[in-house]
Design a protein around this motif. Structure first.
Motif, mmCIF file in Angstrom:
data_model
loop_
_atom_site.group_PDB
_atom_site.id
_atom_site.type_symbol
_atom_site.label_atom_id
_atom_site.label_comp_id
_atom_site.label_asym_id
_atom_site.label_seq_id
_atom_site.Cartn_x
_atom_site.Cartn_y
_atom_site.Cartn_z
ATOM 1 N N UNK A 93 0.876 -1.348 -0.206
ATOM 2 C CA UNK A 93 -0.194 0.163 -0.088
ATOM 3 C C UNK A 93 0.877 1.253 -0.114
ATOM 4 N N UNK A 94 0.471 2.442 -0.535
ATOM 5 C CA UNK A 94 0.949 3.678 -0.674
ATOM 6 C C UNK A 94 -0.297 4.394 -0.099
ATOM 7 N N UNK A 95 0.409 5.617 0.564
ATOM 8 C CA UNK A 95 -0.619 6.756 1.031
ATOM 9 C C UNK A 95 -0.240 7.882 0.205
ATOM 10 N N UNK A 96 -1.125 8.552 -0.412
ATOM 11 C CA UNK A 96 -0.862 9.632 -1.358
ATOM 12 C C UNK A 96 -1.665 11.002 -0.660
ATOM 13 N N UNK A 97 -0.957 12.085 -1.084
ATOM 14 C CA UNK A 97 -1.702 13.498 -1.134
ATOM 15 C C UNK A 97 -1.837 13.656 -2.707
ATOM 16 N N UNK A 98 -2.925 13.831 -2.992
ATOM 17 C CA UNK A 98 -3.392 14.250 -4.532
ATOM 18 C C UNK A 98 -4.130 15.493 -4.561
ATOM 19 N N UNK A 99 -3.725 16.656 -5.295
ATOM 20 C CA UNK A 99 -4.457 17.782 -5.525
ATOM 21 C C UNK A 99 -4.351 18.117 -6.910
ATOM 22 N N UNK A 100 -5.461 18.963 -7.363
ATOM 23 C CA UNK A 100 -5.439 19.485 -8.752
ATOM 24 C C UNK A 100 -5.825 18.534 -9.732
ATOM 25 N N UNK A 101 -6.304 17.306 -9.489
ATOM 26 C CA UNK A 101 -6.655 16.560 -10.315
ATOM 27 C C UNK A 101 -8.380 16.540 -10.660
ATOM 28 N N UNK A 102 -8.805 16.976 -11.801
ATOM 29 C CA UNK A 102 -10.487 16.817 -11.926
ATOM 30 C C UNK A 102 -11.150 15.782 -11.435
#
Length: 166
Positions: A93-102
């Motif tokens: 598993x990976x924990x991700x911070x994602x912003x700016x994706x429609x």
């Protein structure tokens, strides 16, 4: 010329900038079973390895945070025989911070780009596990996560059309 640059700068400012950070990675579950050793079989064998990959992504309670997991199942059998040599199951598993994706592109982003980031680490773990388990290290080929995503979409569409036909 200056007008084109100004138009490009305005367009760049209007489009949200995609940001992705890996916050953490971990093994949720791992199992390696050396069936050949348990049965007391020895000697040279030609292994054939079957690989199954499943992906999952879910939103975490914090804003813009997601958990993406790659579930990998490896089954190695002796070539020409049905004897299982080893079984390997890994949930990475990976924990991700994602912003700016429609919003309409978020699901494919999580199921394609995030696993791409995790894959080199998963590959190393599989290589180490199989080597430490007494076999030659398994070096996984690259996984085409785009094709995997498209195949899953087609499978779901076919499943949906069968339900509507019934």
């Amino acid at each position: 010329m200056a007008e084109e640059k100004a138009a490009e700068n305005t367009a760049a400012k209007a489009a949200p900038q995609v940001q992705m950070r890996v916050l953490g990675q971990f093994i949720r579950d791992m199992s390696f079973e050396n069936v050949m050793a348990q049965k007391g079989v020895s000697g040279d064998v030609q292994p054939e390895i079957a690989v199954q990959v499943n992906l999952d992504a879910k939103k975490r309670p914090a804003d813009h945070q997601f958990e993406v997991s790659i579930k990998l199942n490896l089954t190695s059998k002796a070539k020409g025989l049905e004897d299982v040599l080893f079984l390997c199951e890994l949930d990475y598993c990976g924990l991700f911070h994602v912003e700016g994706v429609p919003e309409d592109q978020l699901h494919p982003f999580l199921m394609i780009e995030c696993p791409r980031m995790l894959f080199p680490f998963l590959r190393r773990i599989v290589s180490d596990i199989t080597r430490d388990g007494g076999f030659p290290p398994v070096n996984l080929d690259n996984i085409d996560f785009v094709a995997l995503y498209r195949n899953e979409l087609m499978r779901r569409q076919a499943e949906q059309s069968q339900k509507t036909d019934a």
